[in-house]
Write a protein that holds these residues in place. Sequence first.
Motif, PDB file in Angstrom:
ATOM      1  N   UNK A   9       0.812  -1.215   0.000  1.00 14.86           N
ATOM      2  CA  UNK A   9       0.000   0.000   0.000  1.00 14.86           C
ATOM      3  C   UNK A   9       0.843   1.262   0.000  1.00 14.86           C
ATOM      4  N   UNK A  10       2.146   1.124   0.242  1.00 13.79           N
ATOM      5  CA  UNK A  10       3.047   2.278   0.171  1.00 13.79           C
ATOM      6  C   UNK A  10       3.507   2.563  -1.253  1.00 13.79           C
ATOM      7  N   UNK A  11       3.212   1.651  -2.171  1.00 15.80           N
ATOM      8  CA  UNK A  11       3.632   1.806  -3.570  1.00 15.80           C
ATOM      9  C   UNK A  11       2.516   2.479  -4.352  1.00 15.80           C
ATOM     10  N   UNK A  12       2.398   3.777  -4.170  1.00 14.04           N
ATOM     11  CA  UNK A  12       1.326   4.549  -4.785  1.00 14.04           C
ATOM     12  C   UNK A  12       1.889   5.601  -5.721  1.00 14.04           C
ATOM     13  N   UNK A 108      12.806  -0.176  -6.362  1.00 14.39           N
ATOM     14  CA  UNK A 108      12.534  -0.343  -4.927  1.00 14.39           C
ATOM     15  C   UNK A 108      11.248  -1.139  -4.711  1.00 14.39           C
ATOM     16  N   UNK A 109      10.267  -0.903  -5.582  1.00 16.65           N
ATOM     17  CA  UNK A 109       9.010  -1.652  -5.501  1.00 16.65           C
ATOM     18  C   UNK A 109       9.253  -3.137  -5.744  1.00 16.65           C
ATOM     19  N   UNK A 110      10.146  -3.433  -6.680  1.00 17.57           N
ATOM     20  CA  UNK A 110      10.523  -4.833  -6.924  1.00 17.57           C
ATOM     21  C   UNK A 110      11.158  -5.433  -5.677  1.00 17.57           C
ATOM     22  N   UNK A 111      12.084  -4.714  -5.066  1.00 19.03           N
ATOM     23  CA  UNK A 111      12.760  -5.222  -3.875  1.00 19.03           C
ATOM     24  C   UNK A 111      11.769  -5.472  -2.741  1.00 19.03           C
ATOM     25  N   UNK A 178       7.325   1.209 -16.099  1.00 18.60           N
ATOM     26  CA  UNK A 178       6.475   1.538 -14.946  1.00 18.60           C
ATOM     27  C   UNK A 178       6.812   2.927 -14.399  1.00 18.60           C
ATOM     28  N   UNK A 179       8.102   3.245 -14.299  1.00 19.69           N
ATOM     29  CA  UNK A 179       8.481   4.558 -13.787  1.00 19.69           C
ATOM     30  C   UNK A 179       8.004   5.683 -14.678  1.00 19.69           C
ATOM     31  N   UNK A 180       8.308   5.586 -15.971  1.00 20.18           N
ATOM     32  CA  UNK A 180       7.926   6.650 -16.902  1.00 20.18           C
ATOM     33  C   UNK A 180       6.413   6.741 -17.077  1.00 20.18           C
ATOM     34  N   UNK A 181       5.732   5.593 -17.119  1.00 21.82           N
ATOM     35  CA  UNK A 181       4.278   5.612 -17.279  1.00 21.82           C
ATOM     36  C   UNK A 181       3.600   6.196 -16.042  1.00 21.82           C
ATOM     37  N   UNK A 182       4.183   5.980 -14.873  1.00 17.91           N
ATOM     38  CA  UNK A 182       3.611   6.554 -13.649  1.00 17.91           C
ATOM     39  C   UNK A 182       3.699   8.074 -13.677  1.00 17.91           C
ATOM     40  N   UNK A 183       4.824   8.592 -14.138  1.00 19.64           N
ATOM     41  CA  UNK A 183       4.948  10.046 -14.291  1.00 19.64           C
ATOM     42  C   UNK A 183       3.932  10.547 -15.312  1.00 19.64           C
ATOM     43  N   UNK A 184       3.769   9.813 -16.399  1.00 19.94           N
ATOM     44  CA  UNK A 184       2.784  10.199 -17.416  1.00 19.94           C
ATOM     45  C   UNK A 184       1.380  10.216 -16.834  1.00 19.94           C
ATOM     46  N   UNK A 185       1.054   9.239 -15.999  1.00 16.65           N
ATOM     47  CA  UNK A 185      -0.277   9.178 -15.392  1.00 16.65           C
ATOM     48  C   UNK A 185      -0.540  10.388 -14.509  1.00 16.65           C
ATOM     49  N   UNK A 186       0.451  10.765 -13.710  1.00 16.40           N
ATOM     50  CA  UNK A 186       0.319  11.929 -12.830  1.00 16.40           C
ATOM     51  C   UNK A 186       0.102  13.196 -13.652  1.00 16.40           C
ATOM     52  N   UNK A 187       0.916  13.369 -14.691  1.00 13.71           N
ATOM     53  CA  UNK A 187       0.814  14.578 -15.512  1.00 13.71           C
ATOM     54  C   UNK A 187      -0.448  14.576 -16.373  1.00 13.71           C
ATOM     55  N   UNK A 188      -0.915  13.394 -16.747  1.00 12.69           N
ATOM     56  CA  UNK A 188      -2.135  13.302 -17.548  1.00 12.69           C
ATOM     57  C   UNK A 188      -3.331  13.862 -16.796  1.00 12.69           C
ATOM     58  N   UNK A 189      -3.428  13.570 -15.519  1.00 10.71           N
ATOM     59  CA  UNK A 189      -4.548  14.093 -14.724  1.00 10.71           C
ATOM     60  C   UNK A 189      -4.549  15.618 -14.734  1.00 10.71           C
ATOM     61  N   UNK A 190      -3.381  16.214 -14.608  1.00  7.33           N
ATOM     62  CA  UNK A 190      -3.291  17.681 -14.613  1.00  7.33           C
ATOM     63  C   UNK A 190      -3.553  18.229 -16.017  1.00  7.33           C
ATOM     64  N   UNK A 191      -3.043  17.541 -17.021  1.00  5.37           N
ATOM     65  CA  UNK A 191      -3.219  18.010 -18.405  1.00  5.37           C
ATOM     66  C   UNK A 191      -4.712  18.032 -18.759  1.00  5.37           C
ATOM     67  N   UNK A 272      -3.755   5.567 -14.955  1.00  2.00           N
ATOM     68  CA  UNK A 272      -3.404   5.705 -13.537  1.00  2.00           C
ATOM     69  C   UNK A 272      -3.534   4.380 -12.795  1.00  2.00           C
ATOM     70  N   UNK A 273      -4.647   3.682 -13.020  1.00  2.00           N
ATOM     71  CA  UNK A 273      -4.874   2.406 -12.337  1.00  2.00           C
ATOM     72  C   UNK A 273      -3.833   1.379 -12.770  1.00  2.00           C
ATOM     73  N   UNK A 274      -3.570   1.307 -14.066  1.00  2.00           N
ATOM     74  CA  UNK A 274      -2.611   0.323 -14.576  1.00  2.00           C
ATOM     75  C   UNK A 274      -1.202   0.627 -14.073  1.00  2.00           C
ATOM     76  N   UNK A 275      -0.839   1.901 -14.023  1.00  2.00           N
ATOM     77  CA  UNK A 275       0.488   2.272 -13.537  1.00  2.00           C
ATOM     78  C   UNK A 275       0.654   1.883 -12.069  1.00  2.00           C
ATOM     79  N   UNK A 276      -0.338   2.197 -11.243  1.00  2.00           N
ATOM     80  CA  UNK A 276      -0.213   1.880  -9.825  1.00  2.00           C
ATOM     81  C   UNK A 276      -0.248   0.376  -9.588  1.00  2.00           C
ATOM     82  N   UNK A 277      -1.090  -0.333 -10.313  1.00  2.00           N
ATOM     83  CA  UNK A 277      -1.121  -1.791 -10.178  1.00  2.00           C
ATOM     84  C   UNK A 277       0.207  -2.404 -10.624  1.00  2.00           C
ATOM     85  N   UNK A 278       0.790  -1.846 -11.669  1.00  2.00           N
ATOM     86  CA  UNK A 278       2.089  -2.348 -12.129  1.00  2.00           C
ATOM     87  C   UNK A 278       3.174  -2.084 -11.099  1.00  2.00           C
TER      88      UNK A 278
END
Length: 487
Positions: A9-12, A108-111, A178-191, A272-278
């Motif tokens: 749950x910390x991997x958000x 880190x999420x993998x670890x 996963x890293x780049x898509x997560x950034x894209x998801x965050x910026x997509x909401x604002x865009x 957003x959902x796919x990025x966080x689930x990944x």
Amino acid sequence: MTILLNDFQDLTLSNLERIAHSREKVRFGSTALTRLQAAHTEFKQFVKDNPQQFIYGVTSGYGPNAKHKISAKERKRLENLGMPFIGLSFADDYLPETKVRAMVFAILALFLRGGAAVNKNIAQDLAKSLDGDMPRIPAGGLTSPGEILPLFYLMRLLPDPSDHRLQASTGNTACCTVGMASVAAIETNRRLIVAQKAFALSYDAMQAPLEHIDPALKALWGDPFEARAIDNLSALLKETQNDNRRPFQAPVSYRILPRLLGQALRSSERLSVTAEESLQSMVSNPIFFPEGSGSKVEAISTGGYHNSLLPQALDGMAMSWVDLAEIARRHIIKLHKGPISRLPDRLVRDGDTFRTGRTTSYIEFVAADFIDEMKRWAEPSLLSPGEPGASEQDDINAMGYIACRNEARVAILFDRVMALLAAVSSHALAISDRAAPINLQNFTREVRRDFPPVNKKRELGKSAEKLTNRLSTAIEHGDSVLTKRIV
């Protein structure tokens, strides 16, 4: 404030944003460190008890040498040699540090899952590396099976492999995607917030009938995202002027606006959902199942590091940007056509002429090549038809980087189109002596800081460029009136 990683749950996306954008510190908590060390100890015993089993990169070689068993002595010799490649890629530019930091967070999420069986000190050292600067990774030449090419740069953050700390994996995973898509998801909401405000401003400039966003349509259409688009447009147009409002239907590009925005909101949610689930399901090759995590204790090779969900989500988002850009171009053109908009033709003040330059006329042409380029970048990121390299093993590329790169380029071009739409709509309101609706007034004020209504001849391209940069910066950082939540 330091972010502690203890469980999934910390991997958000929220925590990733704090680490990638805000450069907050991250550490593994005591619960996670205990779990990591237990998995590492168990893995070492498993390797000792199963010396004849092929474990990729542990009891076997890497890549084309995966079919060759190696002894513990040979493994140490290879570790002393270090990584065979320091860095192979090159490009015109480098990836933004924000995205590199997001990639490290994905490792880190993998670890955290324990399946990589890394020593707890390695995990904590990698977390501490985010306190400082990241390696510069070329923004090209990165597409590869297992995302190994960007990993050659990220591995610089890990301790010297000659320490002989046995582990299943330190990063053969989809960290780039996963890293780049997560950034894209965050910026997509604002865009999308910026886009909805720009479209609402255009809607008001046209004085399009409010019946096109009537709340009664929500139940009729039966789609929660189209319903949200109706609610957002209605909120933005609150207290709009109704005097002399258009009594007949607006052009199709206005009537279908809530449906197209709904499509984009759906694509954004999927990303957003796919990025966080990944992020919460990172897998490496090989992966270790310690006691209690699977049907039995084992170490297996897997292709689970190939993320096939995010490229499709990113492709869908890029397609939505293209569709919305085409709608925006229609709005810009229609606003300049007096017989259709019922505004002064070519958005020229009464008694003036477009030859004086006191108008946005002809700026409608500017969007054409932006949108043409968007369509080319929005091609789906399908698996490549040919083998990527001279290898017995690595015969399929991971397409995540290509999908991330393409969507990012489409998004930046989309910002240019939104700048044009907002600027023209703001000018249209100004020449008709109308104020923006109350919930769009701050947005309009921000637009006019860089692109004021045209009262004298000036180089409008410079104004549009400044506004585009303001929009893109606000979308990246999220601390602006431009990206303030709608409802």
